[in-house]
Design an enzyme around this catalytic site. Structure first.
Site, PDB file in Angstrom:
ATOM      1  CB  CYS A 118      -0.886  -0.270   1.674  1.00 14.19           C
ATOM      2  SG  CYS A 118      -2.042  -1.247   0.937  1.00 14.19           S
ATOM      3  CG  HIS A 258      -3.521   3.429   2.122  1.00 19.66           C
ATOM      4  ND1 HIS A 258      -4.014   2.366   1.079  1.00 19.66           N
ATOM      5  CD2 HIS A 258      -3.280   1.806   2.979  1.00 19.66           C
ATOM      6  CE1 HIS A 258      -3.850   1.072   1.257  1.00 19.66           C
ATOM      7  NE2 HIS A 258      -3.578   1.164   2.417  1.00 19.66           N
ATOM      8  CG  ASN A 288      -6.606  -1.982   1.222  1.00 20.54           C
ATOM      9  OD1 ASN A 288      -5.719  -0.991   0.391  1.00 20.54           O
ATOM     10  ND2 ASN A 288      -5.967  -2.041   2.030  1.00 20.54           N
TER      11      ASN A 288
HETATM   12  N1  ACO Z   1     -18.201  -9.462   8.460  1.00 22.91           N
HETATM   13  C1  ACO Z   1     -18.185 -10.058  10.432  1.00 22.91           C
HETATM   14  N2  ACO Z   1     -17.573 -10.476  11.180  1.00 22.91           N
HETATM   15  C2  ACO Z   1     -16.420 -10.784  10.407  1.00 22.91           C
HETATM   16  C3  ACO Z   1     -15.467 -10.072   9.757  1.00 22.91           C
HETATM   17  C4  ACO Z   1     -16.211  -9.254   8.415  1.00 22.91           C
HETATM   18  N3  ACO Z   1     -16.107  -9.139   6.929  1.00 22.91           N
HETATM   19  N4  ACO Z   1     -14.293 -10.324   9.503  1.00 22.91           N
HETATM   20  C5  ACO Z   1     -14.365 -10.792  10.864  1.00 22.91           C
HETATM   21  N5  ACO Z   1     -15.048 -10.431  11.782  1.00 22.91           N
HETATM   22  C6  ACO Z   1     -15.546 -11.031  13.087  1.00 22.91           C
HETATM   23  C7  ACO Z   1     -14.419 -11.640  13.688  1.00 22.91           C
HETATM   24  O1  ACO Z   1     -13.896 -12.609  12.920  1.00 22.91           O
HETATM   25  C8  ACO Z   1     -14.599 -11.450  15.304  1.00 22.91           C
HETATM   26  O2  ACO Z   1     -14.903 -12.868  15.317  1.00 22.91           O
HETATM   27  P1  ACO Z   1     -14.585 -12.719  17.074  1.00 22.91           P
HETATM   28  O3  ACO Z   1     -14.596 -11.765  17.495  1.00 22.91           O
HETATM   29  O4  ACO Z   1     -15.488 -13.907  17.785  1.00 22.91           O
HETATM   30  O5  ACO Z   1     -12.977 -13.233  16.884  1.00 22.91           O
HETATM   31  C9  ACO Z   1     -14.680  -9.998  15.074  1.00 22.91           C
HETATM   32  O6  ACO Z   1     -15.141  -9.794  13.960  1.00 22.91           O
HETATM   33  C10 ACO Z   1     -13.471  -8.724  14.909  1.00 22.91           C
HETATM   34  O7  ACO Z   1     -12.427  -9.467  13.484  1.00 22.91           O
HETATM   35  P2  ACO Z   1     -11.303  -8.279  14.201  1.00 22.91           P
HETATM   36  O8  ACO Z   1      -9.970  -8.246  13.046  1.00 22.91           O
HETATM   37  O9  ACO Z   1     -10.624  -7.970  15.743  1.00 22.91           O
HETATM   38  O10 ACO Z   1     -11.540  -7.025  13.689  1.00 22.91           O
HETATM   39  P3  ACO Z   1     -11.526  -5.595  13.970  1.00 22.91           P
HETATM   40  O11 ACO Z   1     -12.244  -4.574  14.746  1.00 22.91           O
HETATM   41  O12 ACO Z   1      -9.680  -5.482  13.887  1.00 22.91           O
HETATM   42  O13 ACO Z   1     -11.228  -5.000  12.092  1.00 22.91           O
HETATM   43  C11 ACO Z   1      -9.846  -5.012  10.191  1.00 22.91           C
HETATM   44  C12 ACO Z   1     -10.855  -5.932  10.370  1.00 22.91           C
HETATM   45  C13 ACO Z   1     -10.872  -4.183   9.335  1.00 22.91           C
HETATM   46  C14 ACO Z   1      -9.239  -6.110   9.193  1.00 22.91           C
HETATM   47  C15 ACO Z   1      -9.077  -4.190  11.205  1.00 22.91           C
HETATM   48  O14 ACO Z   1      -8.107  -4.913  11.561  1.00 22.91           O
HETATM   49  C16 ACO Z   1      -8.198  -3.274   9.992  1.00 22.91           C
HETATM   50  O15 ACO Z   1      -8.227  -2.435   8.807  1.00 22.91           O
HETATM   51  N6  ACO Z   1      -6.909  -3.841   9.720  1.00 22.91           N
HETATM   52  C17 ACO Z   1      -5.754  -3.103   9.252  1.00 22.91           C
HETATM   53  C18 ACO Z   1      -5.407  -2.907   7.927  1.00 22.91           C
HETATM   54  C19 ACO Z   1      -5.087  -2.991   7.087  1.00 22.91           C
HETATM   55  O16 ACO Z   1      -4.089  -1.622   6.657  1.00 22.91           O
HETATM   56  N7  ACO Z   1      -3.664  -3.265   6.161  1.00 22.91           N
HETATM   57  C20 ACO Z   1      -2.679  -2.235   5.599  1.00 22.91           C
HETATM   58  C21 ACO Z   1      -2.411  -2.234   4.318  1.00 22.91           C
HETATM   59  S1  ACO Z   1      -3.123  -3.361   3.394  1.00 22.91           S
HETATM   60  C22 ACO Z   1      -2.387  -3.711   2.071  1.00 22.91           C
HETATM   61  O17 ACO Z   1      -1.172  -3.405   1.767  1.00 22.91           O
HETATM   62  C23 ACO Z   1      -2.619  -4.702   1.264  1.00 22.91           C
END
Ligand code: ACO
Length: 331
Positions: A118, A258, A288
């Protein structure tokens, strides 16, 4: 005696392209166990664009580049160098930049790819800035393009709701005016490489029947861990970038982050005490798009008249590698 003025690189035009097909959160509800509410609350994404089966990263890059060339009033043969940032290139060999060079007919241009996930576009911009300052090249096309949908595991709800396809492009050239790219900053930490990766398809796990069966050619992300590192790193990055340039946050006209997660963007803005109307957001429409995210946002900001001559704008990104980067520009 005349004092030699220092050269700066200036972004003279922008362009962007996103495929026509729109995939909404509601449509995703039919594909995996998720909900519009979860995706909106956790990420800020409402819909994303998806390339057609035939469309490649260079096709998207081509459309964005044509727009940037048109806006600049330039022909492809005027370009000396093409740098393409992507992690979803057409093929491992040749580079997507070389494919783009052929499609544009930019015969004079050297061309190569950059892989910094990214942060790729800002890495590429940083290199282009150095090439301009050293007078190695005069007209550089810098592109971020991704077809992440083809590397997305559509059975994995933790990643498939996040990504989208698109491309953004800028053309830069030298200027002696008091404007242009003020400073760029690039960083990485390979220790965190396993937070975000595509495990197979390279020399560590070449493509095989087994690698395909195990779905190892898709993006895997430890989202929550990545989130925590991203928030901390980006907060420090934006503060440091302004400090190094002796600029107060209040002097910034626009932050172009980003677009990975609205909550990450809000945390960065809060740290700078920037009101959200000084932060460019389009994650709701594109999700993203990795290396394409910042140049698409920049192009939209310019076309919406949100960037005016003399404005200070700060671009920042964080991604797989891990990598992170920023660029401060006086427009
Ligand atoms: N729909 C419903 N529930 C979901 C989904 C979904 N699509 N995905 C995950 N869940 C559930 C999980 O299973 C978890 O359930 P549990 O509590 O029963 O285990 C719960 O939701 C919480 O999951 P988390 O992963 O803790 O959720 P979080 O609040 O962290 O959000 C997310 C997830 C959106 C991916 C976030 O962590 C994020 O944005 N991370 C950073 C992404 C990023 O910046 N990446 C770098 C750039 S990308 C690149 O370089 C290509």
């Amino acid at each position: 005696m005349l004092r030699k003025r220092s050269l700066r690189a200036r972004i003279i035009s922008t362009g962007s392209y996103a495929p026509e097909k729109v995939l909404t959160n509601h449509a995703l509800e039919q594909m995996v166990e998720t909900s519009d509410e979860w995706i909106t609350e956790r990420t800020g994404i409402k819909e994303r664009r998806i390339a057609s089966p035939e469309q490649t990263a260079s096709d998207l890059a081509y459309e964005a580049s044509k727009q940037a060339l048109k806006t600049a009033g330039l022909k492809p043969k005027d370009i000396d160098l093409i740098i393409v940032a992507t992690v979803t290139g057409d093929t491992p060999l040749p580079s997507t930049a070389c494919v783009l060079q052929r499609k544009l007919g930019a015969k004079k241009a050297a061309a190569f790819d950059v892989n910094a996930a990214c942060s790729g576009f800002l890495y590429a911009l940083s290199m282009a800035d150095s090439f301009i300052k050293s007078s190695a090249f005069k007209k550089i096309l810098v592109v971020g393009t991704e077809v992440l949908s083809k590397f997305t595991d559509w059975k994995d709800r933790t990643t498939c709701v996040l990504f989208g396809d698109g491309a953004g492009a800028v053309i830069i050239e030298p200027t002696e005016e008091d404007r242009g790219i003020i400073s760029t900053h690039i960083y990485s930490d390979g220790e965190f490489g396993d937070l975000l990766l595509v495990p197979a398809g390279g020399s560590s796990i070449p493509a095989s029947e087994e690698s395909v069966k195990k779905r190892l050619h898709y993006i895997k992300m430890k989202g929550n861990e990545t989130f925590k590192v991203a928030v901390k790193t980006l907060e420090n990055l934006v503060v440091d970038t302004l400090k190094k340039n002796k600029l107060k946050p209040s002097e910034l006209s626009l932050l172009i982050p980003h677009q990975a997660n609205l909550r990450i963007i809000q945390a960065t803005a809060k740290r700078l005490k920037l009101p959200m109307d000084k932060v460019f957001i389009n994650i709701d429409r594109y999700g993203n798009t990795s290396a394409a995210s910042v140049p698409i946002a920049l192009d939209e900001a310019v076309r919406q008249g949100r960037v005016r001559d003399g404005d200070y704008i700060l671009m920042e990104a964080f991604g797989g590698g891990l990598t992170w980067a920023s660029a401060l520009v006086k427009w």
